[in-house]
Design a protein around this motif. Structure first.
Motif, mmCIF file in Angstrom:
data_model
loop_
_atom_site.group_PDB
_atom_site.id
_atom_site.type_symbol
_atom_site.label_atom_id
_atom_site.label_comp_id
_atom_site.label_asym_id
_atom_site.label_seq_id
_atom_site.Cartn_x
_atom_site.Cartn_y
_atom_site.Cartn_z
ATOM 1 N N SER A 109 0.751 -1.077 -0.162
ATOM 2 C CA SER A 109 0.135 0.375 0.081
ATOM 3 C C SER A 109 0.681 0.836 0.052
ATOM 4 O O SER A 109 0.633 2.281 -1.066
ATOM 5 C CB SER A 109 -1.361 -0.204 1.477
ATOM 6 O OG SER A 109 -0.225 0.195 2.475
ATOM 7 N N GLU A 110 2.320 1.395 0.708
ATOM 8 C CA GLU A 110 2.865 2.770 0.824
ATOM 9 C C GLU A 110 3.377 3.030 -0.389
ATOM 10 O O GLU A 110 3.254 4.254 -1.467
ATOM 11 C CB GLU A 110 3.814 2.170 1.622
ATOM 12 C CG GLU A 110 4.118 2.213 3.002
ATOM 13 C CD GLU A 110 4.912 2.541 4.145
ATOM 14 O OE1 GLU A 110 5.756 2.589 3.583
ATOM 15 O OE2 GLU A 110 4.697 1.716 4.737
ATOM 16 N N ALA A 111 4.293 1.627 -1.837
ATOM 17 C CA ALA A 111 3.938 1.687 -3.139
ATOM 18 C C ALA A 111 3.102 2.164 -3.386
ATOM 19 O O ALA A 111 3.153 3.358 -4.421
ATOM 20 C CB ALA A 111 4.722 0.739 -3.268
ATOM 21 N N VAL A 112 2.334 1.814 -2.905
ATOM 22 C CA VAL A 112 0.917 2.383 -4.679
ATOM 23 C C VAL A 112 0.319 3.681 -3.249
ATOM 24 O O VAL A 112 -0.139 4.370 -4.983
ATOM 25 C CB VAL A 112 -0.429 1.448 -4.071
ATOM 26 C CG1 VAL A 112 -1.744 1.684 -4.466
ATOM 27 C CG2 VAL A 112 0.209 0.046 -4.689
ATOM 28 N N LEU A 113 -0.030 4.668 -2.869
ATOM 29 C CA LEU A 113 0.153 5.468 -2.488
ATOM 30 C C LEU A 113 1.058 6.376 -3.055
ATOM 31 O O LEU A 113 0.721 7.581 -3.352
ATOM 32 C CB LEU A 113 0.169 5.755 -0.732
ATOM 33 C CG LEU A 113 -1.086 4.982 0.199
ATOM 34 C CD1 LEU A 113 -0.614 5.160 1.686
ATOM 35 C CD2 LEU A 113 -2.229 6.320 -0.181
ATOM 36 N N ASP A 114 2.647 6.574 -2.657
ATOM 37 C CA ASP A 114 3.389 6.703 -3.569
ATOM 38 C C ASP A 114 3.390 7.268 -5.242
ATOM 39 O O ASP A 114 3.457 7.981 -5.264
ATOM 40 C CB ASP A 114 4.859 6.591 -3.180
ATOM 41 C CG ASP A 114 5.992 6.993 -3.797
ATOM 42 O OD1 ASP A 114 6.001 8.509 -2.877
ATOM 43 O OD2 ASP A 114 6.794 6.275 -4.989
ATOM 44 N N TRP A 115 2.540 5.885 -5.744
ATOM 45 C CA TRP A 115 2.470 6.895 -7.500
ATOM 46 C C TRP A 115 1.293 7.418 -7.483
ATOM 47 O O TRP A 115 1.316 8.617 -8.001
ATOM 48 C CB TRP A 115 2.053 4.839 -7.777
ATOM 49 C CG TRP A 115 1.660 5.224 -8.699
ATOM 50 C CD1 TRP A 115 2.468 4.962 -10.131
ATOM 51 C CD2 TRP A 115 0.098 5.161 -9.468
ATOM 52 N NE1 TRP A 115 1.754 4.978 -11.274
ATOM 53 C CE2 TRP A 115 0.831 5.287 -11.092
ATOM 54 C CE3 TRP A 115 -0.674 5.406 -9.085
ATOM 55 C CZ2 TRP A 115 -0.310 5.530 -12.261
ATOM 56 C CZ3 TRP A 115 -2.129 6.337 -10.615
ATOM 57 C CH2 TRP A 115 -1.320 6.023 -11.646
ATOM 58 N N CYS A 121 -6.206 9.770 5.586
ATOM 59 C CA CYS A 121 -5.723 8.415 6.889
ATOM 60 C C CYS A 121 -6.310 6.870 5.748
ATOM 61 O O CYS A 121 -6.637 7.271 4.509
ATOM 62 C CB CYS A 121 -6.356 8.395 7.648
ATOM 63 S SG CYS A 121 -8.068 8.142 7.698
ATOM 64 N N THR A 122 -4.662 6.130 6.135
ATOM 65 C CA THR A 122 -5.615 4.829 5.429
ATOM 66 C C THR A 122 -6.372 4.163 5.809
ATOM 67 O O THR A 122 -6.438 4.334 7.600
ATOM 68 C CB THR A 122 -3.192 4.151 4.846
ATOM 69 O OG1 THR A 122 -2.834 3.958 6.866
ATOM 70 C CG2 THR A 122 -2.889 4.817 4.483
ATOM 71 N N GLY A 165 -3.488 -4.600 -3.798
ATOM 72 C CA GLY A 165 -2.353 -3.349 -3.520
ATOM 73 C C GLY A 165 -3.102 -1.879 -3.625
ATOM 74 O O GLY A 165 -2.261 -0.996 -2.968
ATOM 75 N N HIS A 166 -4.413 -1.794 -2.726
ATOM 76 C CA HIS A 166 -5.159 -0.459 -2.521
ATOM 77 C C HIS A 166 -5.704 -1.233 -0.944
ATOM 78 O O HIS A 166 -4.722 -1.210 -0.369
ATOM 79 C CB HIS A 166 -6.166 -0.209 -3.326
ATOM 80 C CG HIS A 166 -5.557 -0.124 -4.666
ATOM 81 N ND1 HIS A 166 -4.903 -0.792 -5.146
ATOM 82 C CD2 HIS A 166 -5.948 0.883 -5.106
ATOM 83 C CE1 HIS A 166 -4.303 -0.032 -6.999
ATOM 84 N NE2 HIS A 166 -5.132 1.945 -6.126
ATOM 85 N N LEU A 167 -7.457 -1.619 -0.403
ATOM 86 C CA LEU A 167 -7.080 -2.062 0.298
ATOM 87 C C LEU A 167 -7.810 -3.273 0.260
ATOM 88 O O LEU A 167 -8.336 -3.879 -0.914
ATOM 89 C CB LEU A 167 -8.986 -1.112 0.535
ATOM 90 C CG LEU A 167 -9.341 0.065 0.229
ATOM 91 C CD1 LEU A 167 -10.463 1.086 0.827
ATOM 92 C CD2 LEU A 167 -8.205 0.801 1.244
#
Length: 235
Positions: free
Chosen positions: A36-42, A127-128, A154-156
């Motif tokens: 999820s961190e990598a996806v949020l970064d995208w 927030c996540t 990759g998301h929720l």
């Protein structure tokens, strides 16, 4: 989710660039479930191109949530939370049909900033979403909670379903879609999700559940819409 097919015959330079960037996102989503961190970064980096190319890329999942909200929420002043709101695509459509008591929640500050520019939501919650109680969201505080396109590898994770449900008032509704693409992975299977909903029912947290097929994230990408009614049980 085939990005190769997406890029074939694309003459629009902006759209072609988006597909190339999206390919990297899907590779991240496919290679590892807990990313999820990598996806949020995208999303934080590519928010502008995502926003600019959304319609051209053919996304249509948000329309199912407008349709469902109109069916479930007869009171246009009902308090509604949009989880994984992104830049506010679904929220904007709900505004257009008369819903005004909307809050938006997303893990990407860049995506929420785009939504804020449009003045879609009353509250913007950055927030996540995991298996714990949502930060800055009280239990049983919303009439309706929905998640358009967010429950995905990759998301929720599927473990976020009870988390979202706990924000719903008794007799209110949680509704979200779950794609066939995500369901191919064991941790996102339809069987696992159905079992999770049955456990919620046994605990009195779900009084009814329905699922509807025939929807699509984009043409050729089928998705199933889940509608869960909150029971009287307590988390």
């Amino acid at each position: 989710m085939s990005d190769t097919a997406d890029k074939e015959g694309v003459d629009d330079q902006g759209l072609a660039e988006y597909y190339e960037k999206r390919k990297a996102l899907y590779q991240t989503m496919t290679n590892k479930a807990d990313n999820s961190e990598a996806v949020l970064d995208w999303y934080d980096k590519e928010a502008d191109i995502y926003e600019a190319q959304f319609e051209k890329a053919g996304f249509e999942y948000h329309s199912a949530f407008v349709e469902t909200t109109l069916t479930l929420a007869k009171d246009k002043q009902a308090k509604i939370l949009d989880v994984a709101a992104g830049s506010g695509k679904a929220g904007m459509e709900l505004r257009r049909v008369g819903y005004t008591n909307l809050d938006g929640l997303d893990g990407s500050s860049a995506m929420l900033a785009l939504a804020k520019e449009k003045k879609i939501y009353n509250e913007y919650i950055c927030c996540t979403v995991g298996s714990e109680k949502l930060r800055d969201v009280s239990d049983a505080s919303y009439d309706f909670v929905f998640c358009a396109g967010g429950v995905s590898r990759g998301h929720l994770s599927l473990e976020t379903v009870p988390t979202m449900l706990r924000a719903v008032k008794p007799n209110g509704y949680l509704y979200f879609n779950h794609s066939s693409w995500s369901a191919q992975f064991p941790e996102y299977s339809f069987e696992k999700l159905d079992h999770m909903i049955e456990v919620l029912r046994e605990k009195g947290l779900c009084s009814s559940a329905d699922k509807k097929e025939g929807y699509f994230n984009r043409p050729g990408e089928p998705t199933t819409l889940y509608i869960i009614r909150r029971g009287d049980g307590e988390f």
